[in-house]
Design a protein around this motif. Structure first.
Motif, PDB file in Angstrom:
ATOM      1  N   GLN A  78       0.965  -1.215  -0.109  1.00  0.00           N
ATOM      2  CA  GLN A  78      -0.094   0.102   0.005  1.00  0.00           C
ATOM      3  C   GLN A  78       0.839   1.305  -0.072  1.00  0.00           C
ATOM      4  O   GLN A  78       0.475   2.218  -0.673  1.00  0.00           O
ATOM      5  CB  GLN A  78      -0.710  -0.183   1.329  1.00  0.00           C
ATOM      6  N   ALA A  79       1.876   1.257   0.889  1.00  0.00           N
ATOM      7  CA  ALA A  79       2.826   2.258   0.800  1.00  0.00           C
ATOM      8  C   ALA A  79       3.534   2.364  -0.602  1.00  0.00           C
ATOM      9  O   ALA A  79       3.461   3.758  -0.831  1.00  0.00           O
ATOM     10  CB  ALA A  79       3.992   2.196   1.967  1.00  0.00           C
ATOM     11  N   TYR A  80       3.977   1.598  -1.174  1.00  0.00           N
ATOM     12  CA  TYR A  80       4.513   1.615  -2.589  1.00  0.00           C
ATOM     13  C   TYR A  80       3.525   2.324  -3.686  1.00  0.00           C
ATOM     14  O   TYR A  80       3.999   3.185  -4.163  1.00  0.00           O
ATOM     15  CB  TYR A  80       4.909   0.136  -3.015  1.00  0.00           C
ATOM     16  N   ALA A  81       2.358   1.803  -3.568  1.00  0.00           N
ATOM     17  CA  ALA A  81       1.276   2.096  -4.593  1.00  0.00           C
ATOM     18  C   ALA A  81       1.068   3.637  -4.130  1.00  0.00           C
ATOM     19  O   ALA A  81       1.185   4.442  -5.147  1.00  0.00           O
ATOM     20  CB  ALA A  81       0.051   1.323  -4.359  1.00  0.00           C
ATOM     21  N   GLY A  82       1.086   4.193  -2.977  1.00  0.00           N
ATOM     22  CA  GLY A  82       0.478   5.376  -2.728  1.00  0.00           C
ATOM     23  C   GLY A  82       1.820   6.414  -3.289  1.00  0.00           C
ATOM     24  O   GLY A  82       1.666   7.572  -3.561  1.00  0.00           O
ATOM     25  N   MET A  83       2.963   5.691  -3.280  1.00  0.00           N
ATOM     26  CA  MET A  83       4.077   6.789  -3.549  1.00  0.00           C
ATOM     27  C   MET A  83       4.305   6.549  -4.766  1.00  0.00           C
ATOM     28  O   MET A  83       4.692   7.523  -5.534  1.00  0.00           O
ATOM     29  CB  MET A  83       5.431   6.209  -2.772  1.00  0.00           C
TER      30      MET A  83
END
Length: 175
Positions: A78-83
Motif C-alpha cells: 500500500q505504501a509503495y502504491a501510494g508513492m
C-alpha cells in the motif's frame, strides 16, 4: 536462514534478525521499489539495507531492516502504491513537481543527490525555502548525522522568513 541476492544485497538471517553483508544503494523508484511491491517486507528490508552510507552508526541499518521485516507485506504494498503507482502518486516526478510547487510555506529539504537538489530548487517559490546537498550520506541522513541535522534546522528556523511568520526583516510574533 537463507541468502537473498536478487535485490542487490546479500543477507544472512531469518525473518526476525538479518545482517546485511553487502548492501547496494539504489533509487527508490528502481528495481528495489518494484521488488518491495511484489515481495513485501523481505524485499523492502533488502531495499532499505542499501539506503545507508558506510559512515552510518553501528546498528542503524539493522534497526531499519528489522522494522521492514516486521511490517506486514500488504502495508508495504500500500505504501509503495501510494508513492509510485496510484494515479497522481507524488513519487512520480510530474506529480511531485505539481505538488511541491503548491507549497504555501517555506521548506527546508536535504538531498544526498546533487541532481535531486538542483531539481528541488526549481520547485521553490516561497521566501525562506532552502535546499541542501549532503553528498556521501545515506537516505536516513538525519539519523546518520543527527548533530548536523539539528544545527541545519536551528539555523534555518532562525533565519528571517523561514517559518513563514512574516517577511524578512519583520519581527516574528507568536500567538
Amino acid at each position: 536462514m537463507g541468502e537473498l541476492e536478487d535485490a542487490g544485497a546479500e543477507f544472512a538471517g531469518d525473518d526476525v534478525g538479518v545482517a546485511a553483508v553487502r548492501p547496494v544503494v539504489r533509487a527508490a523508484s528502481g528495481r528495489g521499489a518494484r521488488q518491495s511491491h511484489r515481495h513485501g517486507s523481505r524485499a523492502a528490508a533488502e531495499f532499505v539495507a542499501g539506503a545507508f552510507s558506510a559512515r552510518a552508526p553501528p546498528g542503524l541499518r539493522t534497526a531499519h531492516v528489522r522494522t521492514m521485516l516486521g511490517t506486514p507485506g500488504h502495508v508495504i504494498a500500500q505504501a509503495y502504491a501510494g508513492m509510485y503507482t496510484d494515479p497522481g502518486a507524488v513519487g512520480i516526478r510530474p506529480y511531485s513537481e505539481a505538488y511541491l510547487r503548491r507549497r504555501p510555506q517555506p521548506a527546508l529539504t536535504v538531498w544526498t543527490s546533487a541532481e535531486a537538489a538542483v531539481w528541488e530548487r526549481t520547485t521553490l517559490h516561497v521566501t525562506g525555502s532552502r535546499v541542501e546537498h549532503w553528498p556521501g550520506v545515506g537516505h536516513y541522513l538525519h539519523e546518520e548525522q543527527p548533530g548536523r541535522t539539528v544545527r541545519l534546522i536551528e539555523a534555518w528556523a532562525a533565519a528571517p522568513g523561514a517559518l513563514g511568520l512574516g517577511q524578512p526583516g519583520q519581527e516574528r510574533t507568536s500567538t
